[in-house]
Design a protein around this motif. Sequence first.
Motif, mmCIF file in Angstrom:
data_model
loop_
_atom_site.group_PDB
_atom_site.id
_atom_site.type_symbol
_atom_site.label_atom_id
_atom_site.label_comp_id
_atom_site.label_asym_id
_atom_site.label_seq_id
_atom_site.Cartn_x
_atom_site.Cartn_y
_atom_site.Cartn_z
ATOM 1 N N SER A 32 4.360 13.351 16.427
ATOM 2 C CA SER A 32 3.757 14.556 15.851
ATOM 3 C C SER A 32 4.801 15.492 15.251
ATOM 4 C CB SER A 32 2.952 15.306 16.926
ATOM 5 O OG SER A 32 3.814 15.849 17.923
ATOM 6 N N CYS A 33 6.053 15.319 15.669
ATOM 7 C CA CYS A 33 7.135 16.157 15.129
ATOM 8 C C CYS A 33 7.721 15.593 13.843
ATOM 9 C CB CYS A 33 8.244 16.318 16.171
ATOM 10 S SG CYS A 33 7.735 17.250 17.646
ATOM 11 N N ILE A 34 7.320 14.377 13.476
ATOM 12 C CA ILE A 34 7.820 13.749 12.257
ATOM 13 C C ILE A 34 6.814 14.015 11.133
ATOM 14 C CG2 ILE A 34 8.505 11.596 11.137
ATOM 15 C CD1 ILE A 34 9.185 10.521 13.933
ATOM 16 N N HIS A 35 7.245 14.717 10.111
ATOM 17 C CA HIS A 35 6.371 15.050 8.990
ATOM 18 C C HIS A 35 6.862 14.379 7.714
ATOM 19 C CE1 HIS A 35 5.201 18.093 11.879
ATOM 20 N NE2 HIS A 35 4.185 18.431 11.121
ATOM 21 N N ILE A 36 5.946 13.762 7.001
ATOM 22 C CA ILE A 36 6.237 13.150 5.705
ATOM 23 C C ILE A 36 5.351 13.826 4.666
ATOM 24 C CG2 ILE A 36 6.294 11.016 4.361
ATOM 25 C CD1 ILE A 36 6.541 9.482 6.987
ATOM 26 N N ASN A 37 5.988 14.472 3.711
ATOM 27 C CA ASN A 37 5.241 15.246 2.702
ATOM 28 C C ASN A 37 4.301 16.255 3.361
ATOM 29 O OD1 ASN A 37 6.504 13.891 0.606
ATOM 30 N ND2 ASN A 37 4.877 12.367 0.406
ATOM 31 N N GLY A 38 4.783 16.862 4.444
ATOM 32 C CA GLY A 38 4.002 17.896 5.110
ATOM 33 C C GLY A 38 2.952 17.389 6.072
ATOM 34 N N GLU A 39 2.769 16.054 6.168
ATOM 35 C CA GLU A 39 1.755 15.491 7.058
ATOM 36 C C GLU A 39 2.440 14.814 8.247
ATOM 37 O OE1 GLU A 39 -1.537 15.552 7.008
ATOM 38 O OE2 GLU A 39 -1.692 16.723 5.154
ATOM 39 N N PRO A 40 2.013 15.114 9.484
ATOM 40 C CA PRO A 40 2.659 14.506 10.657
ATOM 41 C C PRO A 40 2.190 13.072 10.874
ATOM 42 C CG PRO A 40 0.853 15.898 11.360
ATOM 43 C CD PRO A 40 0.954 16.066 9.853
ATOM 44 N N LEU A 41 3.034 12.296 11.538
ATOM 45 C CA LEU A 41 2.618 10.977 11.984
ATOM 46 C C LEU A 41 1.720 11.122 13.206
ATOM 47 C CD1 LEU A 41 5.942 8.909 11.802
ATOM 48 C CD2 LEU A 41 4.117 9.029 10.097
ATOM 49 N N TRP A 115 -0.434 7.597 9.316
ATOM 50 C CA TRP A 115 -0.058 8.729 8.462
ATOM 51 C C TRP A 115 -1.102 8.824 7.353
ATOM 52 C CZ3 TRP A 115 1.728 8.914 3.231
ATOM 53 C CH2 TRP A 115 2.148 10.197 2.835
ATOM 54 N N ARG A 116 -1.837 9.928 7.374
ATOM 55 C CA ARG A 116 -2.944 10.104 6.427
ATOM 56 C C ARG A 116 -3.918 8.936 6.484
ATOM 57 N NH1 ARG A 116 -0.127 12.543 0.884
ATOM 58 N NH2 ARG A 116 0.461 14.579 1.767
ATOM 59 N N GLY A 117 -4.142 8.399 7.683
ATOM 60 C CA GLY A 117 -5.068 7.287 7.864
ATOM 61 C C GLY A 117 -4.492 5.933 7.528
ATOM 62 N N ILE A 118 -3.250 5.891 7.077
ATOM 63 C CA ILE A 118 -2.595 4.628 6.733
ATOM 64 C C ILE A 118 -1.858 4.113 7.958
ATOM 65 C CG2 ILE A 118 -0.966 3.484 5.190
ATOM 66 C CD1 ILE A 118 -1.403 5.790 3.224
#
Length: 202
Positions: A32-41, A115-118
């Motif tokens: 939850s602390c890892i964000h990619i393009n503003g979205e967390p894992l 990530w974003r459902g992926i």
Amino acid sequence: ASLAIVNFLLIVITLSLYRFWAKTRVRRHIWSCIHINGEPLEYTGTGKELFLGALVVFLLLTLPVVLVITATTIWLGPQHPLTAMLQTGVTILVLLLTGMAIYRARRYRLSRTLWRGIRGTLVGSSWRYSLLYFGSWLLKIFTLGWSTPAMNVELQQRITRDMRFGETPFTFRGSAGPLYPAYALCWFLVVILAVFGLALGG
């Protein structure tokens, strides 16, 4: 800090049984602390899955192997050639299964990562990776450990090439060269300490 303290107390209280759920809680926090393009894992694995997986391995592999080795040692004695052959075979089996376990553990973590459902995945063969892992150990023995940095990079490249996030493959570019100075220093220090220890013991 509070998560670590709670996990530690629960592991102690449950005689380490809670460690599967503790590991899951830690992973969820880290993901939850890892964000990619503003979205967390998001980590969707469960402690129950880890517990059942460990239980299956124990019942189908660890327990039978321990019982066979114990029975053979009691029956034939620890110095019998068959006992030594069995122990060697178990060592080889453990090395083969260790590589497979590393690969399947990575596959599990990826399959439970969103990530974003992926969802992530690992598309290769755990057997092929296991054989490479086993070969790396043989090479380490023959080279007195000097192949370790190169083989570690090769293993990382192999497993990374098999990683996917959706349809997007991962890439890894690395060279063993920069690892060797530090590795050489540690290698020689270990040799010096070993020789020194033998000299003191003699």
